[in-house]
Design a protein around this motif. Structure first.
Motif, PDB file in Angstrom:
ATOM      1  N   ARG A  26       2.899  -5.555  -1.919  1.00 42.41           N
ATOM      2  CA  ARG A  26       1.707  -6.373  -2.145  1.00 42.41           C
ATOM      3  C   ARG A  26       0.705  -5.662  -3.040  1.00 42.41           C
ATOM      4  N   LYS A  27       0.512  -4.380  -2.818  1.00 46.86           N
ATOM      5  CA  LYS A  27      -0.382  -3.603  -3.679  1.00 46.86           C
ATOM      6  C   LYS A  27       0.154  -3.573  -5.103  1.00 46.86           C
ATOM      7  N   ARG A  71      -0.536  -6.855  -6.905  1.00 48.44           N
ATOM      8  CA  ARG A  71      -1.915  -7.008  -7.394  1.00 48.44           C
ATOM      9  C   ARG A  71      -2.138  -6.203  -8.662  1.00 48.44           C
ATOM     10  N   GLU A  72      -1.486  -5.042  -8.782  1.00 45.21           N
ATOM     11  CA  GLU A  72      -1.618  -4.239  -9.988  1.00 45.21           C
ATOM     12  C   GLU A  72      -0.811  -4.815 -11.138  1.00 45.21           C
ATOM     13  N   GLU A  94       0.063  -8.169 -11.687  1.00 51.31           N
ATOM     14  CA  GLU A  94      -0.316  -9.499 -12.200  1.00 51.31           C
ATOM     15  C   GLU A  94      -1.196  -9.427 -13.453  1.00 51.31           C
TER      16      GLU A  94
END
Length: 302
Positions: free
Chosen positions: A293-294, A297-298, A300
């Protein structure tokens, strides 16, 4: 040292990399007509099923005959062209060996602007980098098309022309073409099954590539080949785009973003597939199960 205190020395991967730069039992350096110089593959101790060249013992004399006019493949048969652009000329060819035909890919890197031209004159050419890094990947059990010969024509210290000859992988197609083909020919449930299997293989390939200390500046679907028979396997190509990664380098955002962008227009590839790839990619022993998930986010914004 062993249990008796005796010290032994074993060949390392670095020593195997250096072996590809000099003449010996497995590689050779040749002087060819018209100022060409070549590094050629002769044989290997570890043959593989998908590489025909790994089962051959090739002589220096055979290479000297094949490479007497190295640019003839680029001008004789236009139908064998794989790519003809401002960055490279790529052709398919068959080399006649006593033990049968050897299919190869011949690549001539081109400089598309004056900066790249100066870099090609003054630094090791893209062909030499492809030769060195291709064998470095093979020495670390990373599947790639085997480099068979690397040629340079110099005027003094300046590189005027260069060629890289790699073994073709019969029956292999790139990831994008593979996904488009099975999307048309297979039922939706079969397409999903094959796509998920490919996703796991791709995540494993990327993770092993990173763990062995490499990064690919042109990590796109067209530079990863799929061989489906007898079992699904993936191979790297375009080795001159491979770089040694810095110590502590992790989570190659640029490489993953480039891969996602190259698959954006492929039918049937969804955001869920991208998330699934990240989950497999971050699945390491002891790692946080939500680490993907982290990374998402980086990734996208990239």
């Amino acid at each position: 040292r062993d249990l008796h205190g005796t010290k032994h020395s074993f060949p390392t991967r670095r020593s195997s990399d250096r072996r590809a730069q000099r003449s010996g039992r497995y590689y050779a350096r040749l002087r060819l007509p018209n100022g060409w110089r070549a590094r050629v593959y002769l044989q290997t101790k570890h043959p593989t099923g998908e590489s025909r060249a790994s089962h051959l013992a090739i002589s220096r004399q055979w290479w000297a005959e094949q490479l007497a006019q190295p640019t003839r493949w680029l001008t004789q048969d236009a139908s064998a062209s794989c790519k003809d652009s401002h960055s490279a000329q790529v052709r398919r060819a068959l080399l006649s060996h006593a033990d049968g035909e050897l299919p190869v890919i011949i690549k001539r890197p081109l400089a598309r602007n004056w900066r790249r031209r100066v870099r090609q004159w003054l630094f090791p050419s893209r062909a030499v980098r492809g030769w060195e890094r291709g064998h470095a990947l093979l020495n670390r059990d990373l599947p790639t098309a085997r480099p068979l010969a690397c040629l340079e024509r110099k005027v003094g210290p300046f590189v005027r022309d260069a060629l890289l000859i790699t073994e073709a992988v019969p029956g292999a197609i790139d990831v994008e073409a593979y996904l488009r083909g099975i999307h048309v020919a297979r039922r939706p449930i079969e397409y999903a099954r094959r796509k998920h299997r490919l996703t796991r293989q791709l995540a494993t390939l990327l993770r092993r590539f990173e763990e062995r200390g490499f990064a690919h500046r042109d990590c796109k679907a067209g530079n990863i080949l799929v061989l489906e028979q007898p079992a699904l396997r993936l191979f790297w190509v375009d080795m001159d785009g491979v770089r040694r990664s810095a110590r502590g380098y992790q989570q190659p955002i640029r490489s993953l973003a480039r891969l996602y962008a190259s698959l954006d227009a492929v039918p049937g590839v969804t955001r869920t597939d991208c998330a699934r790839l990240l989950k497999h990619y971050t699945a390491r022993w002891g790692a946080d199960v939500l680490a993907w998930r982290k990374l998402w986010r980086e990734l996208e914004p990239a």
